[in-house]
Write an enzyme that holds these catalytic residues in place. Sequence first.
Site: not given
Length: 410
Positions: A399-400
């Site tokens: 996600r990052c």
Amino acid sequence: MFKKSPLNVTSEIGKLKKVLLHRPGHEIENLTPDLLERLLFDDIPYLKVAQEEHDAFAQTLRDNGVEVLYLHELAAEAIQEDEIRKKFIEQFLDEAGVIGKGARQVLKEYFADMDNETLIRKMMAGVRKKEIPAIEKVASLNDMVEEDYPFVLDPMPNLYFTRDPFATIGTGITLNHMRTETRNREVIFAEYIFSYHPDFKDTEIPFWFDRNETTSIEGGDELILSDKVLAMGISERTDAASIEKVARNIFTDGQPFETILAFKIPEKRAFMHLDTVFTMVDYDKFTIHAEIEGPLKVYSITKGDNDELKIDEEKATLEDTLKKYLGLDEVTLIRCAGGDYIDAGREQWNDGSNTLAIAPGEVVVYNRNHTTNRLLEEHGIKLHVIPSSELSRGRGGPRCMSMPLVREDI
């Protein structure tokens, strides 16, 4: 005549259609042990393998119907006009703290003959002093004082975490003011992309937050639980005041969002952003790091009377709060590594809770977090497992490393 916004993200789990990535570049090889703290890294990834892992990540997305865009390409396309390019270089040097007259002049001359893509890559990578002609020591006191520092322009190794400098919410974005000077420099690329890139410059993209604000917010603290509910982290990197600013802007713009759930999480490196301890993987399933459940406080922010905000502390459990606002009968919290103190600590450090949903019940995860991955599969989640030995050294997961630009509505 402005065109409709090309952005659309109204959930964490809607089928992912378009995403922005940054492939790690030579900025990683400009890391040294002495610079790790300054540049917010804990270790030095091996670039060749990190790039191979990132390519596998990008290919996984493409194989599942996602259009992958790259930050350096969009930034280069945004500064095609000479005046915009000149303005960009001046602003970039200002934000990089290049104030010495000699260093500034030498860098501008160094950049002058580069094409736009080479220029952007070099700005991202950083410039070592030995790469450029000697700076005249008589130019300024600042140049003389900094003569022992190896860089005339610091590298930007955190760029492969494209989640943080801006965040897509609905049809708009938050153009973020990041907590640290090191990372706040990254936001300039998004600023110019959304202001000058042909795909975005003449479109109706509302800004829910502007980078010139004095309080901080980062994209890892911005989650879209549904087309009516946002979750935002009050964390080491995001201020409560910033969340209020976002709320005021979104609630007065006619967007469908009705509630922001503000999660107050412990301020520590391992829990840097909300998405390092909490992500959505299906309509009613979430990953969570058990260590935050005890101290976690959740506040609901809704539109009050006379355009004021109504803010309440939610006294119920997290499960009940999520059920209430998402209209669900049941909610499943899947604890990182099952909540075991040792396994969860290890896997959360390597972003076991940081999943990227590419469709409801379908997520991208790091291979190294095998205990959490097994639990996700036991709960019916389809996994796309990617290699992670080097990417994980930057303390960020799938996600990052991604900023969705378009998801299908659900």
